[in-house]
Design a protein around this motif. Structure first.
Motif, PDB file in Angstrom:
ATOM      1  N   PRO A 195       0.906  -1.156   0.078  1.00  0.00           N
ATOM      2  CA  PRO A 195       0.039  -0.025  -0.057  1.00  0.00           C
ATOM      3  C   PRO A 195       0.871   1.447   0.175  1.00  0.00           C
ATOM      4  O   PRO A 195       0.268   2.412  -0.312  1.00  0.00           O
ATOM      5  N   GLN A 196       2.111   0.960   0.205  1.00  0.00           N
ATOM      6  CA  GLN A 196       2.847   2.316   0.121  1.00  0.00           C
ATOM      7  C   GLN A 196       3.165   2.544  -1.306  1.00  0.00           C
ATOM      8  O   GLN A 196       3.770   3.742  -1.652  1.00  0.00           O
ATOM      9  N   ASP A 197       2.967   1.864  -2.070  1.00  0.00           N
ATOM     10  CA  ASP A 197       3.269   2.040  -3.746  1.00  0.00           C
ATOM     11  C   ASP A 197       2.153   2.032  -4.418  1.00  0.00           C
ATOM     12  O   ASP A 197       1.268   1.182  -4.868  1.00  0.00           O
ATOM     13  N   PRO A 198       1.500   3.580  -4.925  1.00  0.00           N
ATOM     14  CA  PRO A 198       0.348   3.573  -5.753  1.00  0.00           C
ATOM     15  C   PRO A 198       0.572   2.815  -7.082  1.00  0.00           C
ATOM     16  O   PRO A 198      -0.651   2.372  -7.322  1.00  0.00           O
ATOM     17  N   ASP A 199       1.459   2.303  -7.491  1.00  0.00           N
ATOM     18  CA  ASP A 199       1.733   1.438  -8.744  1.00  0.00           C
ATOM     19  C   ASP A 199       1.103   0.100  -8.416  1.00  0.00           C
ATOM     20  O   ASP A 199       0.299  -0.488  -9.299  1.00  0.00           O
ATOM     21  N   VAL A 200       1.284  -0.534  -7.120  1.00  0.00           N
ATOM     22  CA  VAL A 200       0.994  -1.639  -6.820  1.00  0.00           C
ATOM     23  C   VAL A 200      -0.663  -1.735  -6.667  1.00  0.00           C
ATOM     24  O   VAL A 200      -1.355  -2.641  -7.134  1.00  0.00           O
ATOM     25  N   VAL A 201      -1.036  -0.661  -5.716  1.00  0.00           N
ATOM     26  CA  VAL A 201      -2.710  -0.584  -5.993  1.00  0.00           C
ATOM     27  C   VAL A 201      -3.292  -0.344  -7.228  1.00  0.00           C
ATOM     28  O   VAL A 201      -4.414  -0.865  -7.425  1.00  0.00           O
ATOM     29  N   ALA A 202      -2.626   0.444  -8.083  1.00  0.00           N
ATOM     30  CA  ALA A 202      -3.225   0.857  -9.388  1.00  0.00           C
ATOM     31  C   ALA A 202      -3.307  -0.755 -10.128  1.00  0.00           C
ATOM     32  O   ALA A 202      -4.307  -0.936 -10.954  1.00  0.00           O
ATOM     33  N   ARG A 203      -2.181  -1.482 -10.171  1.00  0.00           N
ATOM     34  CA  ARG A 203      -2.194  -2.616 -11.057  1.00  0.00           C
ATOM     35  C   ARG A 203      -3.338  -3.670 -10.477  1.00  0.00           C
ATOM     36  O   ARG A 203      -3.772  -4.126 -11.370  1.00  0.00           O
ATOM     37  N   SER A 204      -3.115  -3.615  -9.056  1.00  0.00           N
ATOM     38  CA  SER A 204      -3.982  -4.722  -8.606  1.00  0.00           C
ATOM     39  C   SER A 204      -5.436  -4.252  -9.050  1.00  0.00           C
ATOM     40  O   SER A 204      -6.449  -5.296  -9.205  1.00  0.00           O
ATOM     41  N   ALA A 205      -5.845  -2.943  -9.057  1.00  0.00           N
ATOM     42  CA  ALA A 205      -7.211  -2.406  -9.511  1.00  0.00           C
ATOM     43  C   ALA A 205      -7.435  -2.930 -10.775  1.00  0.00           C
ATOM     44  O   ALA A 205      -8.380  -3.222 -11.177  1.00  0.00           O
ATOM     45  N   ARG A 206      -6.232  -2.771 -11.720  1.00  0.00           N
ATOM     46  CA  ARG A 206      -6.554  -3.072 -13.307  1.00  0.00           C
ATOM     47  C   ARG A 206      -6.736  -4.595 -13.344  1.00  0.00           C
ATOM     48  O   ARG A 206      -7.584  -4.859 -13.944  1.00  0.00           O
ATOM     49  N   ILE A 207      -5.788  -5.298 -12.757  1.00  0.00           N
ATOM     50  CA  ILE A 207      -5.749  -6.830 -12.996  1.00  0.00           C
ATOM     51  C   ILE A 207      -6.916  -7.302 -12.526  1.00  0.00           C
ATOM     52  O   ILE A 207      -7.428  -8.301 -12.865  1.00  0.00           O
ATOM     53  N   THR A 208      -7.598  -6.914 -11.441  1.00  0.00           N
ATOM     54  CA  THR A 208      -8.655  -7.427 -10.813  1.00  0.00           C
ATOM     55  C   THR A 208      -9.824  -6.692 -10.821  1.00  0.00           C
ATOM     56  O   THR A 208     -10.866  -6.873  -9.946  1.00  0.00           O
ATOM     57  N   ALA A 209      -9.919  -6.247 -12.006  1.00  0.00           N
ATOM     58  CA  ALA A 209     -11.292  -5.151 -11.940  1.00  0.00           C
ATOM     59  C   ALA A 209     -12.380  -6.362 -12.092  1.00  0.00           C
ATOM     60  O   ALA A 209     -12.493  -7.379 -12.478  1.00  0.00           O
ATOM     61  N   GLY A 210     -13.226  -5.832 -11.151  1.00  0.00           N
ATOM     62  CA  GLY A 210     -14.454  -6.501 -10.934  1.00  0.00           C
ATOM     63  C   GLY A 210     -14.461  -7.520  -9.652  1.00  0.00           C
ATOM     64  O   GLY A 210     -15.482  -8.120  -9.185  1.00  0.00           O
TER      65      GLY A 210
END
Ligand code: HEM
Length: 432
Positions: A187-202
Motif C-alpha cells: 500500500p505504500q506504492d500507488p503503482d501496486v494498488v493501481a495494478r491490482s485494481a487493473r488486473i482484478t477489475a470486478g
C-alpha cells in the motif's frame, strides 16, 4: 565509534526505514556501513519508535535463536508511529492480525503445530506433480509471443495459483485473492494498488480511500469475510487442504479462536505469495544480468537447487522482522535493555561479507550458502520447503525452453520497506 561512511547518524537511521531506499537498493550502502562500523546500532528515525538495528548475520542468528529473551508479540515489523496509533485505536491492539509471527510460545507453537507437517517435504511430495503442471502452464503462457512483463505475466500468478491449491480455493477467486495479497504489503506504492485494481477489475475494490490505514483495515475486514465463509464450508465438508486443517484446528481441546483462524489463513495466503513471486522475478533478472551464470545453469541443471538458494539470498523478499527484549541482555557487545525493540535486517545479513564471499555478486553455484532469508529459530518460515519447491519447478520448466532472454525495459521495485521485490520486469525472449 568510527563515522558512518558517507552518512550522518540521522540520515542512516532514516534510510533504514525509507521504502524508497529499499526499492532503489541504496539501503544496501547503509547496511554495509553499519555492518562495518556499528552492527548493533541504536536507531531513532523520524516518525518511528526507536529500535536496535541488527545488521550482521551472526547477530541476526543469535537473536532469532534466543526466543526466551527476544519475543515477537510487542512489535513485529517497522510501522510508523501514526500507523501503530491508528491500529491501537481501531482494533484495540497494536496488531491488526494475530498471526504466527505476532505470537510467542507456548501459544505460537500450539498453533504452528496444527499445520507444520502439512508443509514438510513428505507431505509436499504429493503436490509435486500439480506444482510442476502449474509451472508448465505459467511458462506455456509465455509461448506464442516474444515479450512480456515477467512479474505481471508469470511471477505474480504462478505462486498465487500454488497457494490457492494449498488452501483449496477455487480458481474463480483468483482475482480477489491477488488483490488481497498485493494490497497487504504494497500500500505504500500507488503503482501496486493501481495494478491490482487493473488486473482484478470486478473483484470488488476496497483500496483507494487515499489513507493506507483505512484501506488496510478495509482489507482486513474483506479477508475476515472471505475466510469466514471458507471456515464454515470446511467444517461442513472437509477437504485435502490447509484450510480444512485451520478450520477444524483444536488447541487444548477447544477450537482455535476466530481471529487466530482468520489470521492463519491471512499469513499463509500473503506470506506464501509475494515472497515467492519476488524471488522468482529477482532470480530471472539476475540471470539476465549475468549471462554466464544463466549459461552455467542451462548447461548443468544439477545446479538448480543451489541456484534457487542464491535467488532467495539475493532477493531476500522479507527485509526484516522485529523482536523485543524481555530482560536486560547483551548482543554484539551492546547492552540491550528489557523492553527495547530489535530489528533483524535479513537483507543485510544476506550480504554480510563475514559470511559470504563476494556477497554482492550473484553466483548460481555459491557454496556454502547459509542464507538467512527464511529467518531462524522457532519462527523460521513455515513455507520454506514449499517456496524452494515452487521456485525450482518454475525454473526447471523455463530454463530448458528459454533459448534467449534480454531486458526490454527498466525493471522497477515496489516502494515498500517490509516485504517487497520487483513490480515490473519487461523482457524480450525466445522460447523453444
Ligand atoms: C515466516 C520468509 C515463503 C509462510 C517467515 C519469516 C521469514 C519468511 C523471514 C519469519 C522468520 C523468523 O521470524 O525467524 C519467507 C521467504 C519466502 C517465504 C523468503 C520465499 C522465498 C513462504 C511460503 C509460505 C510461508 C511459500 C507458505 C505457507 C510463512 C509462515 C510464517 C513465515 C506461516 C510464520 C512462521 C512462524 O512465525 O512460526 N517467512 N517466506 N512463507 N512464513 Fe515465510
Amino acid at each position: 565509534m568510527k563515522p558512518f561512511g558517507g552518512f550522518s547518524r540521522d540520515t542512516i537511521d532514516d534510510v533504514l526505514v525509507n521504502p524508497q531506499a529499499t526499492a532503489d537498493g541504496s539501503v544496501h550502502d547503509a547496511y554495509r556501513t553499519l555492518r562495518a562500523d556499528d552492527p548493533v546500532h541504536w536507531c531513532t528515525p523520524a516518525g518511528f519508535r526507536p529500535f536496535w538495528a541488527i545488521t550482521r548475520h551472526a547477530d541476526i542468528h543469535a537473536v532469532s535463536k534466543a526466543n526466551d529473551r527476544f519475543v515477537n508479540r510487542h512489535r513485529t515489523y517497522l510501522a510508523p508511529i501514526e500507523a501503530e496509533k491508528w491500529t491501537l485505536a481501531t482494533v484495540g491492539d497494536t496488531h491488526l492480525f494475530r498471526t504466527l509471527v505476532d505470537l510467542d510460545d507456548p501459544e505460537h507453537m500450539k498453533l504452528r503445530k496444527l499445520t507444520n507437517s502439512w508443509f514438510l517435504p513428505p507431505n509436499l511430495k504429493r503436490l509435486e506433480g500439480e506444482i510442476a503442471s502449474l509451472a508448465k502452464a505459467a511458462v506455456d503462457g509465455m509461448a506464442g509471443r516474444d515479450r512480456c512483463d515477467f512479474v505481471e505475466d508469470v511471477a505474480l500468478l504462478y505462486p498465487l495459483r500454488v497457494i490457492m491449491r494449498v488452501l483449496g480455493l477455487p480458481p474463480e477467486d483468483e482475482p480477489r485473492m491477488l488483490k488481497m495479497t498485493q494490497e497487504m504489503f504494497g500500500p505504500q506504492d500507488p503503482d501496486v494498488v493501481a495494478r491490482s485494481a487493473r488486473i482484478t477489475a470486478g473483484a470488488g475494490a476496497v483500496a483507494g480511500s487515499g489513507d493506507p490505514q483505512v484501506d488496510l483495515f478495509a482489507l482486513a475486514q474483506e479477508y475476515f469475510g472471505y475466510f469466514g465463509a471458507v471456515t464454515a464450508a470446511r467444517r461442513a465438508n472437509p477437504q485435502d487442504d490447509v484450510s480444512t486443517v485451520i478450520a477444524n484446528g483444536m488447541i487444548d481441546g477447544a477450537p482455535i479462536g476466530e481471529r487466530e483462524a482468520m489470521s492463519y489463513y491471512v499469513i499463509v495466503a500473503t506470506a506464501g505469495h509475494d515472497t515467492t513471486s519476488s524471488t522468482a522475478a529477482a532470480g530471472m533478472l539476475e540471470l539476465i544480468r549475468a549471462p554466464a551464470e544463466l549459461a552455467k545453469l542451462r548447461a548443468d541443471p544439477g545446479l538448480l537447487p543451489g541456484a534457487v538458494e542464491e535467488m532467495i539470498r539475493w532477493a531476500t523478499p522479507v527485509k526484516h522482522f522485529m523482536r523485543t527484549a524481555t530482560v536486560d541482555t547483551e548482543i554484539g557487545g551492546k547492552t540491550i535493555r528489557a523492553g527495547d525493540a530489535l530489528c533483524l535486517f535479513y537483507a543485510s545479513g544476506n550480504r554480510d561479507e563475514r559470511v559470504f564471499d563476494d556477497p554482492d555478486s550473484f553466483r548460481v553455484d555459491r557454496t556454502p550458502n547459509p542464507q538467512i532469508a527464511f529467518g531462524h529459530g522457532v519462527h523460521q518460515c513455515l513455507g520454506l520447503h514449499l517456496a524452494r519447491l515452487e521456485i525450482r519447478a518454475l525454473f526447471a520448466e523455463l530454463l530448458p525452453r528459454l533459448a534467449h532472454v534480454e531486458l526490454a525495459g527498466e525493471p522497477r521495485s515496489t516502494i515498500a520497506n517490509f516485504v517487497s521485490g520487483l513490480k515490473t520486469l519487461p523482457i524480450r525472449y525466445r522460447l523453444d
